[in-house]
Each structure stands twice: as C-alpha cells, then as structure tokens.
Motif scaffolding. Structure first.
Motif, PDB file in Angstrom:
ATOM      1  N   GLY A 111       9.613   1.647  -4.070  1.00 57.96           N
ATOM      2  CA  GLY A 111       9.409   0.395  -3.347  1.00 57.96           C
ATOM      3  C   GLY A 111      10.173   0.378  -2.033  1.00 57.96           C
ATOM      4  O   GLY A 111      10.940   1.296  -1.718  1.00 57.96           O
ATOM      5  N   SER A 112       9.973  -0.671  -1.239  1.00 60.69           N
ATOM      6  CA  SER A 112      10.631  -0.805   0.062  1.00 60.69           C
ATOM      7  C   SER A 112      12.150  -0.783  -0.086  1.00 60.69           C
ATOM      8  O   SER A 112      12.701  -1.474  -0.938  1.00 60.69           O
ATOM      9  CB  SER A 112      10.207  -2.109   0.737  1.00 60.69           C
ATOM     10  N   PHE A 137       0.833  -1.210   0.000  1.00 63.19           N
ATOM     11  CA  PHE A 137       0.000   0.000   0.000  1.00 63.19           C
ATOM     12  C   PHE A 137       0.867   1.259   0.000  1.00 63.19           C
ATOM     13  O   PHE A 137       0.634   2.186  -0.789  1.00 63.19           O
ATOM     14  CB  PHE A 137      -0.917  -0.003   1.227  1.00 63.19           C
ATOM     15  N   SER A 138       1.870   1.292   0.879  1.00 61.96           N
ATOM     16  CA  SER A 138       2.706   2.486   0.981  1.00 61.96           C
ATOM     17  C   SER A 138       3.551   2.680  -0.273  1.00 61.96           C
ATOM     18  O   SER A 138       3.835   3.820  -0.664  1.00 61.96           O
ATOM     19  CB  SER A 138       3.604   2.411   2.225  1.00 61.96           C
ATOM     20  N   SER A 139       3.945   1.584  -0.942  1.00 63.47           N
ATOM     21  CA  SER A 139       4.709   1.731  -2.190  1.00 63.47           C
ATOM     22  C   SER A 139       3.830   2.326  -3.282  1.00 63.47           C
ATOM     23  O   SER A 139       4.281   3.179  -4.058  1.00 63.47           O
ATOM     24  CB  SER A 139       5.271   0.374  -2.639  1.00 63.47           C
ATOM     25  N   GLY A 140       2.560   1.899  -3.328  1.00 69.72           N
ATOM     26  CA  GLY A 140       1.642   2.445  -4.321  1.00 69.72           C
ATOM     27  C   GLY A 140       1.337   3.906  -4.081  1.00 69.72           C
ATOM     28  O   GLY A 140       1.414   4.741  -4.992  1.00 69.72           O
ATOM     29  N   VAL A 141       0.998   4.244  -2.830  1.00 68.20           N
ATOM     30  CA  VAL A 141       0.700   5.631  -2.477  1.00 68.20           C
ATOM     31  C   VAL A 141       1.941   6.501  -2.669  1.00 68.20           C
ATOM     32  O   VAL A 141       1.868   7.622  -3.194  1.00 68.20           O
ATOM     33  CB  VAL A 141       0.189   5.725  -1.027  1.00 68.20           C
ATOM     34  N   ALA A 154       4.787   6.645   4.474  1.00 66.12           N
ATOM     35  CA  ALA A 154       4.966   5.240   4.852  1.00 66.12           C
ATOM     36  C   ALA A 154       5.130   5.101   6.361  1.00 66.12           C
ATOM     37  O   ALA A 154       4.561   4.196   6.984  1.00 66.12           O
ATOM     38  CB  ALA A 154       6.166   4.652   4.120  1.00 66.12           C
ATOM     39  N   GLY A 155       5.894   6.005   6.965  1.00 67.35           N
ATOM     40  CA  GLY A 155       6.118   5.950   8.404  1.00 67.35           C
ATOM     41  C   GLY A 155       4.860   6.191   9.218  1.00 67.35           C
ATOM     42  O   GLY A 155       4.713   5.647  10.312  1.00 67.35           O
TER      43      GLY A 155
END
Length: 432
Positions: free
Chosen positions: A80-81, A58-62, A295-296
């Motif tokens: 990405g991560s 989710f965080s990579s997409g956003v 992401a955080g």
C-alpha cells in the motif's frame, strides 16, 4: 480448498495456509476484508499529498500482484501507499509537481533493487549495521512529528479566497473525527476493529456533511466508470531530470527497508516459516522495489508492505496468498469507479486533520517503541548525540539547498544519522 503439495510444510495453526485457496464466495469476502483494511491508509496518502486516490488504489493492486509474482507466491503480503515519503512529496508537489515525485518514487524502487542485488551476493548483515534502532527509531519519529503542523492546519484553517482563516467549526469536526476514531480503536471487536481509520473517515465525513462543509458537486458530475488520470512520463508531462527530487526521497528508502524487514519478521513468526531464506530477502526487496517503480511510472506514490493486512492475517488465521491476490484485484476494480474517487476527493480538510492527529502521532510513537523495545540506552552519549541530531534537524526541517538541489530536513537527518552511527565510537572518552 486446495491442499498443500505432498511433503510441503503446513502451518497447523492456520485455518487456510499460504497455498490453500478458499471457495469463491469466501474468497470474495476475505479479499474485500483485506482491501478495506488497507483502504483508509492507502487513499489517505494521496489525499494528503494531492495525488489521485484512484491511481494509488490501482498501483497498490498492481504492486501487490507483482510482489506476489516476484516472491513466487510464497509470502502473503499487501503493498500500500507509504507514509514515509509524505514530507518530501508534499514539498515536491508545490515545486516540481508530480514530475518530481515520480522521479523520487522510481529512484526509491531502484535503491531497493540495488540493495536486493547486494544482499543476494553478500547477505543482509551490513544493513543492520548502518541502520540500528538508535537511527531508525528517531527517523520514524521525525516522519510523524514533522507533519504535526500540517495536521493542525488542516484541522483549524479554512481557505477563504487567497487567505486561510481560523474556523472553530473545522476544529470541532477534526476533534469529533479524532475522538470517534479513538473510540473505534478501543472498543470495537472482530473485523470492524481492523478498519478504525476507514470508519473514522466515514463518521467524520457524515459530521462534516451535516455541518455543511462538504462540496458534493464533483461527485455529482463524476462518471460511474472511468479510468484513473494516470501520470505517465512523456505522455502526461515532459520529463526533466530533477536531482533534488531524487535525492530528497532516495535516502528514505533505507527507512522503509527496515520497516519491510520488520514486517517479514512478523510474517515469519505468524506463518512458522523463514522468508529470509525462502524465497529470500533479496526477492522480497525486489518485489517492493519493482512495485514502487511501476507506481512512479503511472502516477502513484511509493508503496510498501502493510502492517494493517498483517493484522488481518493474525486475527483471521487465513494466510492464503490467493486472498491477497483477490484484494489486489478488488483494489484495481475500485480504482475505475469514478464516483468513488470523486467521493474520496470531497473529504474536507478538517476530517483529514482529525485522522492525521492520530495517524501522524502513531507513526511517531512507533519510532519511540523501537527505542524502547530495543532497550536503547540514552545514558550512553553516543546514542544521545545521534538521536538528538536526527530529531531536531528532521522536525525543524533544516533543509540543505545547494543551487538547484534541495534536500529536505528529513533526508539530511537520515544521512547524518547513518554517518554518525558509522563514525562515532561506542563510548565517549569521559565514559571509558
């Protein structure tokens, strides 16, 4: 497809240039391809650290959508991560839990924004001076080699009650996973050659399933559609400021900045443009920083631009930013498929260990490649002193503990390497 605006440059080598959009069926296929290219690495980071893979997706997409927005949709990149922060995140997960990782992740994003602000005013030459190849190369080597013990433990040790015991079956699964991933890397062509990590994970998982070391109970009980278990400050946990967590991750932001700059250089060559000028390095760093901050705040790891997706751009010659946006939307949708997250979490440790042998070794080899490509001369004492100090302190994890503050060996090595590079003369007295 949509056409470029009149008078706007178009790369003649591209099948689809940056602002051209494919038809919807092609958009779906090309977007899914990009998602699979980053999928293996993006979910592997949270698996190794102990985070929720759904949140990482989710965080990579956003983060990608925010990056494209901040860079005015001029750069085809996927966020990405990041593997750079695995070492301190693993340590923090055992002490502070995600609360510390969140603060470190947000601090990394803040560093990006501060540097972006400075670059917007002063330019970027100073960044090259404090982080030359002789500092960056060894730091990247430390990131890979310091994780070697973790990979070996995952590949050989089985948890039995409160103890870990050696298991030959585990090691066999790890070696099979490693070897089949190497085969995929070496002998596959076309699109499948871009996803060897994902294919290696799938093959290793099947082998582990046959040998009876996979627990599918979590998959059976998982819902098909469910929101990821977001970790939100003051909602999921009470936030207590942890300077140790912040300072253990913050210095590594400068390492990922150099990787980010390198990716932009590659994209410049690929697209026949100069993204350092338009939209500007300050915007590309801002996009990266904002993505990590978001992401955080939701439970994900720090994010960074992905070389895997740049590889897809190079092979397909489809540079459309709409395709990257489609990949981001696909990742967000996949993050809400509960069965998929449970399936990812059921991957046994020997499969992860087998993949990690190759992945962590590749990270270390990339650091060595920087030293070779930049012709760093180790007959020069200055270079030898800097690299030697970084490697031993970082790989040995010579952590610095000051009361409640704790700095990982990697953080200490990074700061020491930067300081030595700034204060040591170009030549020792004996070399003059």
């Amino acid at each position: 497809m949509s056409k470029q605006k009149q008078g706007q440059y178009r790369n003649p080598e591209a099948i689809l240039d940056i602002n051209e959009c494919p038809t919807f069926p092609h958009l779906v296929g090309l977007s899914i391809q990009h998602m699979f290219a980053m999928f293996g690495s993006t979910v592997l980071v949270p698996i190794l650290v102990g985070l929720n893979p759904g949140i990482a997706l989710f965080s990579s997409g956003v983060g990608t959508l925010l990056y494209i927005l901040i860079t005015k949709a001029k750069i085809p990149a996927y966020m990405g991560s990041s593997f750079t922060f695995i070492v301190p995140m693993m340590a923090l997960m055992k002490t502070t839990g995600y609360e510390g990782i969140a603060q470190g992740t947000i601090s990394v994003g803040v560093v990006y924004l501060i540097v972006a602000l400075i670059i917007s005013q002063l330019g970027s030459d100073w960044l090259d001076r404090i982080l030359p190849p002789v500092v960056v190369g060894p730091i990247i080597m430390v990131i890979g080699l310091s994780l070697a013990g973790t990979a070996a433990k995952d590949a050989t040790m089985r948890t039995l009650g409160s103890q870990s015991v050696y298991d030959l079956k585990y090691f066999a699964i790890a070696l099979i996973t490693l070897l089949i991933t190497i085969v995929f890397n070496m002998y596959l062509k076309g699109f499948v050659s871009l996803i060897p990590i994902l294919l290696g994970l799938i093959t290793g998982y099947i082998v582990a399933l046959i040998l009876g070391v996979v627990d599918l109970s979590g998959v059976a009980h998982a819902h098909w559609l469910i929101a990821p278990s977001f970790e939100i400050p003051f909602v999921s946990y009470h936030l207590h400021l942890s300077w140790g967590a912040i300072l253990s991750m913050m210095p590594l932001a400068f390492v990922t900045m150099t990787e980010h700059t390198g990716h932009i250089m590659v994209l410049n060559t690929l697209t026949h443009r100069n993204f350092f000028k338009d939209p500007g390095l300050h915007r590309t760093l801002s996009g990266d920083g904002v993505a990590s901050i978001v992401a955080g705040f939701i439970g994900g790891p720090p994010v960074t631009s992905y070389g895997e997706n740049i590889g897809v751009l190079a092979v397909t010659k489809v540079h459309s930013v709409y395709v990257l946006m489609g990949a981001a939307v696909s990742a967000i949708i996949f993050s809400f498929i509960g069965k998929l997250s449970a399936l990812i979490e059921s991957i046994p440790s020997p499969v992860i260990g087998g993949i990690s042998f190759l992945l962590f070794g590749t990270i270390a080899a990339n650091g060595l490649r920087i030293l070779i490509d930049e012709h760093v001369d180790f007959n020069q004492k200055r270079n030898l002193m800097i690299a030697a100090s970084i490697l031993v302190i970082g790989i040995g994890n010579a952590s610095l503990n000051l009361g409640d503050l704790s700095f990982s060996g990697l953080a200490v090595a990074t700061v020491l390497g930067i300081i030595l590079n700034l204060v040591l003369p170009q030549k020792a007295l004996s070399e003059r």
